[in-house]
Enzyme design. Structure first.
Site, short mmCIF file in Angstrom:
data_model
loop_
_atom_site.label_atom_id
_atom_site.label_comp_id
_atom_site.label_asym_id
_atom_site.label_seq_id
_atom_site.Cartn_x
_atom_site.Cartn_y
_atom_site.Cartn_z
N SER A 139 -5.25 -8.22 -3.09
CA SER A 139 -6.65 -8.10 -2.60
C SER A 139 -6.96 -8.99 -3.34
CB SER A 139 -7.12 -6.86 -2.64
OG SER A 139 -6.70 -6.46 -3.73
N LYS A 194 -9.54 -3.85 -8.53
CA LYS A 194 -10.77 -4.73 -8.71
C LYS A 194 -11.40 -5.25 -9.58
CE LYS A 194 -10.67 -3.53 -4.04
NZ LYS A 194 -9.55 -4.63 -3.32
N SER A 300 -10.29 -8.49 1.40
CA SER A 300 -10.14 -7.93 0.41
C SER A 300 -10.72 -6.21 0.50
CB SER A 300 -10.68 -7.51 -0.92
OG SER A 300 -10.89 -6.46 -1.91
#
Length: 335
Positions: A139, A194, A300
């Site tokens: 991701s 992230k 993602s």
């Protein structure tokens, strides 16, 4: 004498064996994905248990062994003196070897009290300084690849108490563009990584495969194709100017949009702050929360689907790739 000390405490020997059996079962089930482990809690419990063994060793068991060793040496000296006085030739018994045997820790102390300093050091470093993580998914491609072993700065955003994750001291503020590790809001036992896109109060829009913040489209520059090792195909690559330092990201702007709010567990907290449409989603980030996106935008599962990350879930800032067994050249910092 050493064996006698072991026999004096068969309960502790059995208790230690039981605790190690529980540890093996816990780690085995974690490895086999039977349950989700909590390494911070495990280290805390191991620190507490080994601390009590260490205290017992320092103030009870070690003094007893030292007293037994002294008595052994004194008895040997008296025996030698008595035999010499009687004109009997003194043998050359290995008293030093016998003394070392008496002083030797039994296994259940060696594997508990002996490990306490190491365990508490690892617990402290991991809780307050740096924690290693392994990137499990794609991701964050192209910034981070599957198999990258990274270090996370645990004190960058402030000092938090381990296990309960209570912040007790502030440090640097969260900034757009930071690569952050956090406890997944849907399952806090899991850690996610992230990029921070939206700060509290920001209006973040992802529409037509384009990112805008507070009504301003985020500047991107096309860099040409990127060969994605996961999908074994080329993907469009862009340089995105989101924070203080630009970073690369992947997105195919010709792909049709087919994403929506992930409501498998019901609407996420503050879901009313988001408006979904055929062309994407727009969210107003609530106070004390952050909007997160993966750099591999088409692959993602992030805030577009499951909502916002509360400040209480922050683990730390990812800062360094310290190893990739498949590609050692990746060692170093990243944007």
């Amino acid at each position: 004498m050493n064996s006698e000390l072991n026999e004096d405490h068969p309960q502790l020997s059995a208790l230690t064996a039981f605790l190690y059996a529980v540890l093996v079962v816990y780690l085995g089930g974690w490895y086999l994905d039977k349950w989700t482990g909590n390494f911070a809690l495990l280290l805390f419990l191991m620190s507490v248990v080994t601390f009590f063994y260490w205290i017992a060793e320092r103030w009870y068991f070690l003094p007893r062994r030292e007293a037994a060793a002294r008595a052994l040496v004194e008895q040997d000296a008296q025996r030698r003196a008595k035999l010499s006085a009687e004109g009997i030739k003194v043998d050359h018994a290995d008293i030093e070897g016998a003394r070392r045997a008496v002083l030797r820790q039994p296994w259940w102390l060696d594997w508990t009290a002996g490990l306490f300093p190491v365990i508490v050091l690892v617990f402290g470093l991991r809780s307050f300084l740096f924690e290693p993580f392994r990137i499990p998914s794609g991701s964050m491609v192209p910034t981070l690849l599957v198999g990258d072993l990274i270090l996370v700065n645990k004190f960058h955003y402030g000092v938090r108490l381990p296990v309960i994750n209570k912040k007790i001291w502030d440090n640097q503020p969260v900034r757009r563009g930071d690569v952050m590790v956090f406890r997944f809001p849907e399952d806090p036992r899991m850690d996610y990584i992230k990029r921070v896109v939206g700060l509290p109060g920001d209006v973040v829009s992802w529409r037509n495969q384009t990112l805008s913040i507070n009504g301003q489209e985020v500047k991107t520059d096309a860099l040409g194709p990127y060969f994605d090792q996961d999908s074994l195909r080329e993907r469009p690559r862009y340089r995105e100017s989101l924070g203080e330092r630009p970073h690369d990201m992947l997105v195919n702007r010709s792909l049709p949009l087919h994403f929506r709010m992930d409501t498998a567990n019901g609407p996420f907290p503050h879901a009313e702050n988001c408006q979904y449409g055929l062309d994407g989603v727009t969210c107003t980030v609530p106070a004390g929360h952050y909007f997160m996106l993966g750099d591999n935008r088409d692959n993602s599962r992030d805030s577009r689907f499951w909502g916002f990350v509360p400040d209480a879930n922050i683990v730390g800032k990812a800062v360094f790739i310290w190893m990739n067994l498949g590609d050692p050249k990746r060692i170093g910092g990243f944007d």
